[in-house]
Design a protein around this motif. Structure first.
Motif, PDB file in Angstrom:
ATOM      1  N   LEU A  64       0.812  -1.209   0.000  1.00 29.69           N
ATOM      2  CA  LEU A  64       0.000   0.000   0.000  1.00 29.69           C
ATOM      3  C   LEU A  64       0.847   1.260   0.000  1.00 29.69           C
ATOM      4  O   LEU A  64       0.377   2.336   0.328  1.00 29.69           O
ATOM      5  CB  LEU A  64      -0.915  -0.010   1.228  1.00 29.69           C
ATOM      6  N   LYS A  65       2.110   1.128  -0.350  1.00 29.83           N
ATOM      7  CA  LYS A  65       2.963   2.301  -0.431  1.00 29.83           C
ATOM      8  C   LYS A  65       2.929   2.879  -1.823  1.00 29.83           C
ATOM      9  O   LYS A  65       2.707   2.196  -2.795  1.00 29.83           O
ATOM     10  CB  LYS A  65       4.404   1.950  -0.048  1.00 29.83           C
ATOM     11  N   GLY A  66       3.207   4.153  -1.898  1.00 27.77           N
ATOM     12  CA  GLY A  66       3.256   4.801  -3.196  1.00 27.77           C
ATOM     13  C   GLY A  66       3.355   6.297  -3.046  1.00 27.77           C
ATOM     14  O   GLY A  66       3.492   6.818  -1.947  1.00 27.77           O
ATOM     15  N   ASP A  67       3.349   6.992  -4.156  1.00 26.89           N
ATOM     16  CA  ASP A  67       3.366   8.437  -4.218  1.00 26.89           C
ATOM     17  C   ASP A  67       4.734   9.050  -3.939  1.00 26.89           C
ATOM     18  O   ASP A  67       5.176   9.128  -2.805  1.00 26.89           O
ATOM     19  CB  ASP A  67       2.349   9.078  -3.254  1.00 26.89           C
ATOM     20  N   ASP A  68       5.384   9.472  -5.013  1.00 24.87           N
ATOM     21  CA  ASP A  68       6.609  10.259  -4.938  1.00 24.87           C
ATOM     22  C   ASP A  68       7.673   9.654  -4.064  1.00 24.87           C
ATOM     23  O   ASP A  68       8.197  10.286  -3.157  1.00 24.87           O
ATOM     24  CB  ASP A  68       6.302  11.667  -4.412  1.00 24.87           C
TER      25      ASP A  68
END
Length: 281
Positions: A57-61
């Protein structure tokens, strides 16, 4: 007086006893070694499960996101792609330096409609409980940020989610700003379970180091089956019944084997958000 023959037999017995002792000691060492190996393997399995649950569920920049993720390979499904071809158009390369000003009405109802290649998914957003998250999506969707983006990940084991909202489509994209965690004490998140139908934010929080709070961007996940997760991900919406049918169609098609470099398991279905809209009522 001991005869030569008796002496020979005594020496033979002593030799035999020494051999038996050595064999017993060797078996004991083998048992200890095997037990240690089994224990180590058990620890590794537990660590892999934990990594799968959180890193999925990790992500974004995040430049390190691809290397940090560990997702077990899912068995490839032979089910045909249940979705249509994406509509013509390209993802807009949009990026912003700061979070948009708060303009949503906390007392109003907001619905985000995702018109995907697999069907329409309506999401009732919780403006009163997660106003800055809802405000961010209201802003981004109005700019066409989600249009033509693909849902890049389907997690089919451990947790059961479809992850979307990344304009890059590889788990590293974001809007250029981050938003704070909200609504982490929602009464629906009982027993560390995100119930089916929940929509929540992906982020960079690390439960072991307690670092990465307030790191949400544009990536979010849709829970298609009750999933055991700690309450670290902002729940900001609920999927409609018709939307859950669309999710079931996507999940039934299965996931591809994990990418060897990123650990990502992409859905077999071609899930692309052709158009996203937010309406206030």
């Amino acid at each position: 007086m001991v005869s030569q023959e008796q002496r020979r037999r005594q020496l033979a017995r002593e030799k035999f006893l020494r051999q038996q002792q050595r064999r017993t000691a060797a078996r004991r060492k083998a048992r200890v070694r095997n037990a240690s190996i089994a224990s180590a393997l058990s620890v590794i399995v537990v660590l892999v499960v934990v990594a799968t649950t959180t890193d999925a569920l990790k992500g974004d920049d995040t430049k390190d996101n691809a290397n940090a993720e560990v997702t077990p390979s899912a068995s490839p499904s032979k089910a045909p792609d249940p979705c249509e071809k994406p509509a013509a158009g390209k993802v807009k390369p949009l990026s912003y330096k700061k979070e948009p000003a708060l303009t949503v009405d906390k007392s109003a109802d907001y619905t985000m409609k995702l018109q995907t290649t697999c069907g329409t998914i309506d999401i009732e957003m919780l403006a009163s409980k997660a106003p800055r998250t809802v405000n961010s999506f209201n802003f981004l969707v109005d700019k066409g940020y989600l249009d033509h983006t693909k849902c890049h990940r389907l997690v089919p084991q451990g947790i059961f989610v479809l992850q979307c909202g990344d304009p890059k489509g590889d788990g590293t994209g974001g809007p250029g700003y981050t938003i704070p965690d909200e609504n982490l004490k929602d009464e629906r998140l009982r027993g560390n379970v995100y119930p089916a139908g929940t929509v929540a934010m992906a982020n960079q929080y690390n439960a072991q180091t307690k670092e990465g709070r307030d790191s949400g961007g544009s990536q979010f996940f849709l829970v298609y089956q009750d999933s055991e997760l700690p309450p670290d991900y902002t729940p900001f919406g609920t999927i409609s019944k018709e939307g859950m049918k669309v999710l079931k169609k996507i999940s039934d098609a299965g996931a591809q084997p994990a990418d060897p470099t990123t650990g990502t398991t992409a859905p077999n279905a071609t899930v692309v958000i052709n158009k996203a809209t937010v309406t206030k009522s």
